[in-house]
Scaffold this active site. Structure first.
Site, PDB file in Angstrom:
ATOM      1  N   SER A  18       0.697  -1.004  -0.007  1.00 50.47           N
ATOM      2  CA  SER A  18      -0.076   0.004   0.036  1.00 50.47           C
ATOM      3  C   SER A  18       1.017   1.214   0.208  1.00 50.47           C
ATOM      4  O   SER A  18       0.664   2.184  -0.694  1.00 50.47           O
ATOM      5  CB  SER A  18      -0.788   0.014   1.445  1.00 50.47           C
ATOM      6  OG  SER A  18      -1.643  -1.068   1.096  1.00 50.47           O
ATOM      7  N   ARG A  54       0.429   8.371   5.419  1.00 48.93           N
ATOM      8  CA  ARG A  54      -0.613   7.573   6.022  1.00 48.93           C
ATOM      9  C   ARG A  54      -2.027   8.321   5.949  1.00 48.93           C
ATOM     10  O   ARG A  54      -3.157   7.691   6.102  1.00 48.93           O
ATOM     11  CB  ARG A  54      -0.124   7.779   7.495  1.00 48.93           C
ATOM     12  CG  ARG A  54       0.955   6.502   7.785  1.00 48.93           C
ATOM     13  CD  ARG A  54       0.769   6.054   9.341  1.00 48.93           C
ATOM     14  NE  ARG A  54       1.324   5.109   9.516  1.00 48.93           N
ATOM     15  CZ  ARG A  54       0.819   3.723   9.705  1.00 48.93           C
ATOM     16  NH1 ARG A  54      -0.322   3.834   9.700  1.00 48.93           N
ATOM     17  NH2 ARG A  54       1.652   2.751  10.007  1.00 48.93           N
ATOM     18  N   HIS A  94      -3.332   7.017   2.760  1.00 54.26           N
ATOM     19  CA  HIS A  94      -3.567   5.564   2.972  1.00 54.26           C
ATOM     20  C   HIS A  94      -5.109   5.697   3.756  1.00 54.26           C
ATOM     21  O   HIS A  94      -5.822   4.320   3.373  1.00 54.26           O
ATOM     22  CB  HIS A  94      -2.509   4.931   3.944  1.00 54.26           C
ATOM     23  CG  HIS A  94      -2.775   3.441   4.118  1.00 54.26           C
ATOM     24  ND1 HIS A  94      -3.262   2.747   5.462  1.00 54.26           N
ATOM     25  CD2 HIS A  94      -2.508   2.343   3.478  1.00 54.26           C
ATOM     26  CE1 HIS A  94      -3.191   1.525   5.363  1.00 54.26           C
ATOM     27  NE2 HIS A  94      -3.046   1.198   4.189  1.00 54.26           N
TER      28      HIS A  94
END
Length: 208
Positions: A15, A38, A41
């Site tokens: 990812s 992040r 994500h």
């Protein structure tokens, strides 16, 4: 049997590699690169990086505060629950006061939302804290009002309120005048608990 990746760490690695391949991170300083990754994500949208705004040194300020044991003040339970405790560097307290017993009456008395007036319970924890707004624009507006009135300053404000009324405006107000507090925001209507918690988790440790 369905063919899919079953290893959690492998999923994370793939990812993050995909994000770094697809997102334009050129304008993100080194101290916020993992935060940007992040946040992407958490929402699945690589273009959100284009809406990240931050003060110089915001990432370093947040990391230093957390390492020193700063409390993490969250406007919503969903934000608080999204903070990964095992990543915190100093067993930091994660505080959400939205469900305090007197908050509904206080909201009526002060003529504001529960999310906003719950910040009255933050006063003793504010100085040097990491503030995480991931739900209510009124909470961010109220925080700015508190700072204008002389409340102690946190070490960092992570401004990720979401929605169609006040979200964009509250974040722009913070960016225009952060009251001397380092900040990170995502501009516009986007935001939310997952992105806000992801920002904290990124600052909490150097681990990916």
């Amino acid at each position: 049997m369905i063919d899919y990746i079953r290893d959690g760490q492998a999923i994370y690695r793939q990812s993050f590699a995909t994000i770094r391949a697809e997102a334009n991170l050129a304008g993100i300083p080194a101290d916020l690169e993992k935060l940007a990754v992040r946040v992407i994500h958490a929402c699945g949208m690589v273009d959100v990086v284009d809406d990240l705004r931050f003060s110089p040194g915001a990432g370093a300020a947040g990391r230093a505060a957390l390492a020193a044991g700063a409390a993490i003040l969250c406007d919503a339970r969903m934000v608080a629950e999204g903070v990964t405790r095992s990543r915190l560097p100093a067993a930091n307290r994660v505080i959400c006061t939205l469900n305090e017993a007197d908050v509904p009456a206080l909201a009526t008395e002060l003529g504001n939302t529960r999310s906003a007036v719950a910040l009255e319970h933050w006063r003793e924890h504010l100085e040097g804290s990491v503030v995480v707004i991931g739900n209510a624009p009124t909470a961010l507006f109220y925080l700015l009002e508190m700072l204008d009135a002389g409340a102690p300053k946190p070490a960092l404000i992570l401004g990720f309120p979401v929605g169609f009324v006040g979200a964009a405006e509250s974040k722009e107000m913070l960016a225009a005048d952060s009251r001397g507090v380092p900040y990170v925001i995502v501009r516009g209507r986007r935001g939310g608990s997952a992105m806000a918690a992801a920002a904290v988790n990124a600052l909490a440790t150097e681990r990916e």
